[in-house]
Design a protein around this motif. Structure first.
Motif, short mmCIF file in Angstrom:
data_model
loop_
_atom_site.label_atom_id
_atom_site.label_comp_id
_atom_site.label_asym_id
_atom_site.label_seq_id
_atom_site.Cartn_x
_atom_site.Cartn_y
_atom_site.Cartn_z
N THR A 1 3.86 13.98 -9.18
CA THR A 1 4.95 14.96 -9.25
C THR A 1 5.46 15.09 -10.67
OG1 THR A 1 5.61 14.37 -6.98
CG2 THR A 1 7.23 15.55 -8.34
N ARG A 2 5.65 13.93 -11.37
CA ARG A 2 6.12 13.99 -12.75
C ARG A 2 5.13 14.72 -13.64
NH1 ARG A 2 8.16 7.68 -13.41
NH2 ARG A 2 9.96 7.84 -12.01
N LEU A 3 3.81 14.49 -13.39
CA LEU A 3 2.79 15.15 -14.19
C LEU A 3 2.84 16.66 -13.97
CD1 LEU A 3 0.40 14.87 -16.10
CD2 LEU A 3 -1.08 14.56 -14.11
N ILE A 4 3.01 17.06 -12.68
CA ILE A 4 3.08 18.50 -12.37
C ILE A 4 4.30 19.12 -13.04
CG2 ILE A 4 3.43 20.17 -10.51
CD1 ILE A 4 1.79 18.26 -8.72
N VAL A 5 5.46 18.41 -12.94
CA VAL A 5 6.68 18.93 -13.56
C VAL A 5 6.51 19.05 -15.06
CG1 VAL A 5 9.09 18.39 -14.04
CG2 VAL A 5 8.20 18.09 -11.74
N LYS A 6 5.85 18.03 -15.66
CA LYS A 6 5.63 18.05 -17.10
C LYS A 6 4.72 19.21 -17.48
CE LYS A 6 4.19 15.06 -20.89
NZ LYS A 6 3.67 13.71 -21.23
N THR B 1 0.84 -1.21 0.00
CA THR B 1 0.00 0.00 0.00
C THR B 1 0.87 1.26 0.00
OG1 THR B 1 -1.73 -1.17 1.22
CG2 THR B 1 -1.83 1.23 1.21
N ILE B 2 1.90 1.25 0.87
CA ILE B 2 2.80 2.42 0.94
C ILE B 2 3.53 2.60 -0.39
CG2 ILE B 2 4.86 3.34 2.06
CD1 ILE B 2 3.93 1.90 4.63
N SER B 3 3.96 1.46 -0.98
CA SER B 3 4.66 1.54 -2.27
C SER B 3 3.76 2.13 -3.35
CB SER B 3 5.14 0.15 -2.69
OG SER B 3 6.03 -0.39 -1.75
N GLU B 4 2.47 1.68 -3.34
CA GLU B 4 1.53 2.22 -4.32
C GLU B 4 1.33 3.72 -4.12
OE1 GLU B 4 -1.96 -0.09 -3.90
OE2 GLU B 4 -1.12 -1.87 -4.92
N GLN B 5 1.24 4.13 -2.85
CA GLN B 5 1.07 5.56 -2.58
C GLN B 5 2.28 6.36 -3.05
OE1 GLN B 5 0.32 5.73 1.64
NE2 GLN B 5 -1.81 5.04 1.45
N LYS C 1 2.32 9.25 -5.89
CA LYS C 1 2.85 10.60 -5.65
C LYS C 1 3.94 10.95 -6.67
CE LYS C 1 1.80 10.91 -0.71
NZ LYS C 1 2.37 11.06 0.66
N GLU C 2 4.80 9.95 -6.97
CA GLU C 2 5.84 10.19 -7.97
C GLU C 2 5.23 10.51 -9.33
OE1 GLU C 2 8.32 6.79 -8.01
OE2 GLU C 2 9.46 7.37 -6.21
N GLN C 3 4.15 9.78 -9.68
CA GLN C 3 3.50 10.04 -10.96
C GLN C 3 2.85 11.42 -10.97
OE1 GLN C 3 0.79 6.74 -11.36
NE2 GLN C 3 2.38 5.35 -12.17
#
Length: 339
Positions: free
Chosen positions: A216-221, A204-208, A212-214
């Motif tokens: 963050t990448r979307l926001i950066v993009k 569950t933590i890994s999925e979260q 969050k990484e996805q």
């Protein structure tokens, strides 16, 4: 395997040697050969043999065998039973491995394995076999190698037997602990349940973290795309402003005369920073630019004169003068601060 070709061996035997070479044999007539007494040498070279029968190793009186120039892909596993063998020629076959029983050929003094697709390890041990001395060394090295390999296999068998005895002892010990088996199983199940809960929490933590990484990448993009859009918009504004300023000054709009003088002054200031070897190119650029500027200005003035009687021309003229006045006011302030 094809049946043995009927051969009259009496015509092939001479001084204890049997010559069955170049007969296009596809199988070896082992029984017929064994029936011949006092034979020590067998020549089966230049035939079409792909395999030797398992009973070939019963020819234990042979000391010399020539199997060169056949299509042998393997030798029988019991080939090592030919303990009296001294000379063995396997030149130009299709052998990749030799049977483990090769360690039993203790009397082998000469061996040729040239032109066989041997695996690299065996090919390295066999050597090139280019002369009699090298073939003798080949026999010695191969027998030593397979002897060591046989010892390792035997040791593995001993270890396997020891492991089997150990497993039997372990099972006997487990039988004595049947009373505690249910409790151990319960404890094991409890531990597995806890481990599964931990695994689920970790997943569950890994999925979260991944979500969050996805994000963050979307926001950066998105920010990157937004920044690129802003730069593109600024570039277009500067381009069209420069184009408009070029056309209006070429049209000799009165409000932009001072702006044009400021632009010329700024250009003269920038020229002082150019390298000396640029001077000729700068002069050519200035001449071309001025010529283009005057040419476009004259062209616009002629268009304006042709359309001066149009009822919409006054509106267009007012818009041009208004725009020119606004641009001139803003640029004059900028040039004043710079100059």
């Amino acid at each position: 395997m094809a049946p043995a070709k009927k051969i009259n061996l009496k015509d092939k035997v001479e001084d204890g040697e049997i010559d069955l070479s170049m007969l296009s044999l596809e199988d070896v007539p082992v029984r017929e050969i064994a029936s011949v007494k006092k034979v020590y040498s067998l020549d089966l070279s230049n035939n079409h043999l792909e395999r030797l029968p398992n009973n070939f190793a019963t020819l234990t009186n042979l000391t010399k065998i020539d199997l060169s120039k056949n299509n042998l892909k393997e030798l029988p596993e019991n080939f090592g039973n030919l303990e009296k063998l001294v000379h063995l020629d396997l030149y130009k076959n299709q052998l990749q491995h030799l049977p483990l029983s090769f360690h039993g050929l203790k009397n082998l003094k000469w061996l040729d394995l040239k032109d066989n697709p041997l695996v690299p390890a065996i090919a390295k041990i066999a050597g090139p076999c280019l002369d009699n001395k090298q073939c003798q060394l080949c026999a010695k090295s191969i027998i030593q190698f397979y002897s060591e390999m046989n010892e390792k296999v035997e040791q593995m068998k001993i270890d396997q037997k020891a492991q089997i005895l150990k497993n039997l002892a372990y099972k006997a010990k487990q039988e004595k602990k049947k009373k505690d088996k249910k409790q151990r199983q319960k404890d094991k199940n409890d531990n597995l349940a806890k481990e599964n809960i931990k695994k689920e929490e970790i997943e569950t933590i890994s999925e979260q973290i991944i979500e969050k990484e996805q994000e963050t990448r979307l926001i950066v993009k998105q920010r990157s795309s937004s920044g690129s859009g802003v730069l593109r918009t600024i570039f277009l504004l500067i381009f069209f402003l420069s184009l408009g300023l070029f056309l209006l000054t070429a049209f000799k709009v009165k409000y932009l005369q001072s702006t044009e003088q400021h632009i010329v002054s700024m250009w003269m200031m920038l020229r002082e920073y150019f390298p000396n070897y640029w001077e000729n190119y700068v002069i050519i650029f200035e001449k071309k630019f001025v010529h283009c500027h005057l040419l476009i200005g004259n062209y616009l003035i002629r268009i304006y004169e042709n359309l001066s009687n149009s009822p919409y021309m006054l509106l267009i003229q007012d818009y041009i003068f208004y725009t020119a006045r606004s641009i001139s006011k803003q640029l004059n302030e900028v040039f004043h601060n710079i100059l």
